[in-house]
Design a protein around this motif. Sequence first.
Motif: not given
Length: 255
Positions: A140-167
């Motif tokens: 199931e996880f191998r189906k990922c196409i690396e579109c990074f939409l999940c990364q984009d919508t995740c509020h930990v990444v999307r709304d908090h630039e300071e979290n990117k180093a640790a998340f």
Amino acid sequence: MSYDAHFRVWRGDAAGGELADYTVAVHDGEVVLDVIHRLQATEATDLAVRWNCKAGKCGSCSAEINGRPRLMCMTRMSSLPSGETVTVTPMRAFPVVRDLVTDVSFNYAKAREVPAFVPPPGLAPGEYRMKQEDVGRSQEFRKCIECFLCQDTCHVVRDHEENKAAFAGPRFLMRVAELDMHPLDAAAETGLDRKRAAQEEHGLGYCNITKCCTEVCPEHIKITDNALIPLKERAVDRKYDPLVWLGNKIRRRGA
């Protein structure tokens, strides 16, 4: 049947930009990427947009359509509200290069931080044996196409630039989960504790399982339910297991 649609498309670069208004012809059966290509061919010949396969398999044409992270090639015009303006903007979580193109190098940096699969000792490729149930879990996880939409919508990444180093974000925590549940991964024998690494190095604790990553996945991978929640459970079990705690205490005293 054809009709004219009102589009608002973000134009600009890293220094700034704004939404530009266009009226573009739309034909039956078209997707948003078709209309963006027509816009390039007619009114905005310098519009920058990233795309490749136009079949929902390369993950290149990720953008935000009416505020929702989507693949432009998989968003049919007929699925959008009839008669309303269609707004297309670049992914908000990543720096803009130009127009609809963003710099997603953050994701490749995070990918390099995840240690690769460790082959089992004494077995050569082709000699691996797994139960079909275990194969299915990883597949199931191998189906990922690396579109990074999940990364984009995740509020930990999307709304908090300071979290990117640790998340690492959901896409790469899913990769850690896949490796951690792989029955042939011998990482533990080399001293690598993937559950501990997920918590302490990849920021698993930042995830509060809102399932927004699952909702935007074009491959319908159950990222939250099948990867992140089970990984959280295993990490907590490992960290607070009284036998593990006691063993760590004894080892430290022995040292």
